[in-house]
Design an enzyme around this catalytic site. Structure first.
Site, PDB file in Angstrom:
ATOM      1  N   SER A 143       0.844  -1.199   0.000  1.00 11.15           N
ATOM      2  CA  SER A 143       0.000   0.000   0.000  1.00 11.15           C
ATOM      3  C   SER A 143       0.874   1.241   0.000  1.00 11.15           C
ATOM      4  O   SER A 143       2.040   1.202   0.408  1.00 11.15           O
ATOM      5  CB  SER A 143      -0.956  -0.006   1.196  1.00 11.15           C
ATOM      6  OG  SER A 143      -0.266  -0.225   2.399  1.00 11.15           O
TER       7      SER A 143
ATOM      8  N   ASP B  68      -3.259  14.867  15.786  1.00 16.70           N
ATOM      9  CA  ASP B  68      -2.653  15.824  16.718  1.00 16.70           C
ATOM     10  C   ASP B  68      -3.248  17.189  16.402  1.00 16.70           C
ATOM     11  O   ASP B  68      -3.373  17.555  15.235  1.00 16.70           O
ATOM     12  CB  ASP B  68      -1.131  15.878  16.514  1.00 16.70           C
ATOM     13  CG  ASP B  68      -0.486  14.550  16.882  1.00 16.70           C
ATOM     14  OD1 ASP B  68      -0.773  14.040  17.976  1.00 16.70           O
ATOM     15  OD2 ASP B  68       0.289  14.037  16.062  1.00 16.70           O
TER      16      ASP B  68
ATOM     17  N   PHE C  51      11.198  15.444  11.693  1.00 13.21           N
ATOM     18  CA  PHE C  51       9.949  14.695  11.797  1.00 13.21           C
ATOM     19  C   PHE C  51      10.084  13.539  12.794  1.00 13.21           C
ATOM     20  O   PHE C  51       9.186  13.287  13.606  1.00 13.21           O
ATOM     21  CB  PHE C  51       9.544  14.209  10.404  1.00 13.21           C
ATOM     22  CG  PHE C  51       8.141  13.710  10.348  1.00 13.21           C
ATOM     23  CD1 PHE C  51       7.083  14.520  10.740  1.00 13.21           C
ATOM     24  CD2 PHE C  51       7.864  12.415   9.933  1.00 13.21           C
ATOM     25  CE1 PHE C  51       5.775  14.058  10.718  1.00 13.21           C
ATOM     26  CE2 PHE C  51       6.563  11.940   9.901  1.00 13.21           C
ATOM     27  CZ  PHE C  51       5.514  12.755  10.302  1.00 13.21           C
TER      28      PHE C  51
ATOM     29  N   GLU D 129       0.945   5.538   0.803  1.00  6.96           N
ATOM     30  CA  GLU D 129       0.284   6.659   1.482  1.00  6.96           C
ATOM     31  C   GLU D 129       0.685   7.977   0.822  1.00  6.96           C
ATOM     32  O   GLU D 129       1.868   8.194   0.523  1.00  6.96           O
ATOM     33  CB  GLU D 129       0.683   6.656   2.968  1.00  6.96           C
ATOM     34  CG  GLU D 129       0.025   7.756   3.761  1.00  6.96           C
ATOM     35  CD  GLU D 129       0.272   7.607   5.252  1.00  6.96           C
ATOM     36  OE1 GLU D 129       0.109   6.489   5.793  1.00  6.96           O
ATOM     37  OE2 GLU D 129       0.638   8.621   5.882  1.00  6.96           O
TER      38      GLU D 129
ATOM     39  N   HIS E   9       3.703  -0.911   3.844  1.00  6.81           N
ATOM     40  CA  HIS E   9       2.955   0.334   3.608  1.00  6.81           C
ATOM     41  C   HIS E   9       3.983   1.452   3.421  1.00  6.81           C
ATOM     42  O   HIS E   9       4.699   1.796   4.368  1.00  6.81           O
ATOM     43  CB  HIS E   9       2.060   0.619   4.823  1.00  6.81           C
ATOM     44  CG  HIS E   9       1.257   1.886   4.729  1.00  6.81           C
ATOM     45  ND1 HIS E   9       0.140   2.011   3.928  1.00  6.81           N
ATOM     46  CD2 HIS E   9       1.406   3.103   5.339  1.00  6.81           C
ATOM     47  CE1 HIS E   9      -0.368   3.231   4.049  1.00  6.81           C
ATOM     48  NE2 HIS E   9       0.389   3.909   4.895  1.00  6.81           N
TER      49      HIS E   9
END
Ligand code: FAD
Length: 284
Positions: free
Chosen positions: A10, A103, A210, A12, A260
């Site tokens: 998959s 968040d 990040f 994103e 993913h």
């Protein structure tokens, strides 16, 4: 490597904010869709900050033939707002949702009705029954707010018991962290697939910032090497590809249920990584 094609692959994406970004996303989606992923997903800004962008991207990807799954975040939103958002996805023909707490964006203080993802999963099940396959998030390196590994596993289990069908992990670079998490989950009676999230290494400053924020650990040796290459893009890309390819093989060799990929809306390096680990593209 036909064996690997049977597992879940998959991708994103994030919703674009400009016309140019939209054109780019459609091109990236079209190229990566040739790997015939099980599904693709589109992130969603907490509090509804990217609501239209997520909806439009999901609509385009569905029209292009992908099983597209929108992310839904609970924090900062009302029950009514979330219900109507999910209803609009239902009308589009969406079958899978990635359900998250989210968040709060900077400046937003109203937490809304859903304090944790567990409550939102329960809400989706209560309101929509089994209409959707529900994905939730898992954190092999632990969530930054985690009070203890035992508590975090207990909260993860509650999310699963509320109705999650499978989980996607935050990215990590140490496969043992993932295997330990899965082992603990199984010992806790959790038997849903937990699919590792794979973050390519493309930029020193972005990745370290990040990772520091989301709690994904960059092992010291990797951090030192990407710092060394931060102004040498070719070396950084080559090193990043090698590290992440090795990680994927480690995961695949140990029987993960899928991969993913966090694409960052870029064709490369995800295309190269998929090819290296044995996925093939079909002709368009
Ligand atoms: P939860 O499962 O609710 O957990 C959050 C924290 O609360 C954890 O520390 C947990 O241990 C703790 N907790 C849970 N239940 C309880 C309880 N009952 N009592 C006390 N503590 C509890 N963010 C976005 O804004 N948009 C996106 O599209 C998005 N996509 C993501 C996709 C993936 C695959 C992942 C891994 C993350 C994504 N995120 C996204 C980030 C995510 O929203 C944040 O990590 C957020 O801080 C937690 O979301 P969650 O669904 O994991 O929350």
């Amino acid at each position: 490597m036909t064996e690997q094609k049977t597992m879940e692959l998959s991708f994103e994406f994030f919703p674009p904010r400009t016309e140019k970004g939209t054109d780019n996303l459609l091109a990236v989606h079209s190229e990566l869709a040739k790997f015939e992923p099980s599904f693709v997903s589109v992130t969603y800004g907490a509090g509804g900050s990217t609501q239209e962008g997520t909806y439009d991207a999901v609509k385009s990807m569905l029209a292009a033939g992908s099983l597209a799954a929108p992310h839904i975040t609970g924090v900062g939103s009302s029950r009514d707002n979330i219900k109507s958002t999910i209803q609009s996805y239902s009308q589009l023909g969406v079958e899978r949702l990635v359900v998250l707490r989210g968040d709060l964006p900077g400046g937003m203080v109203e937490r809304g009705h859903f304090k944790y993802a567990e409550q939102l999963v329960q809400f989706v099940r209560d309101e929509f029954g089994d209409e959707f396959h529900i994905e939730v998030a898992a954190y092999p390196d632990f969530h930054p707010e985690s009070s203890s590994p035992a508590n975090e596993m207990q909260y993860f289990k509650r999310k699963v018991d509320a109705g999650a069908n499978s989980a996607l992990t935050q990215y990590f670079y140490n496969a043992d962290s993932y295997f330990s998490f899965v082992d603990q989950a199984q010992r806790s009676g959790i038997d849903i697939p937990i699919v590792p999230g794979i973050m390519p290494i493309t930029n020193y400053a972005t990745l370290t910032r990040f990772s520091d924020a989301c709690g994904a650990e960059i092992p010291r040796w990797i951090r030192a090497r990407i710092e060394q290459y931060q102004h040498d893009e070719a070396s950084l890309q080559a090193f990043g590809l090698d590290v992440v390819t090795h990680l994927c093989f480690d995961l695949l060799d140990n029987g993960v249920p899928g991969l993913h990929f966090y694409t960052l809306n870029r064709i490369e390096p995800v295309k190269e990584l998929c090819k290296r680990v044995g996925f093939e593209q079909v002709a368009s």
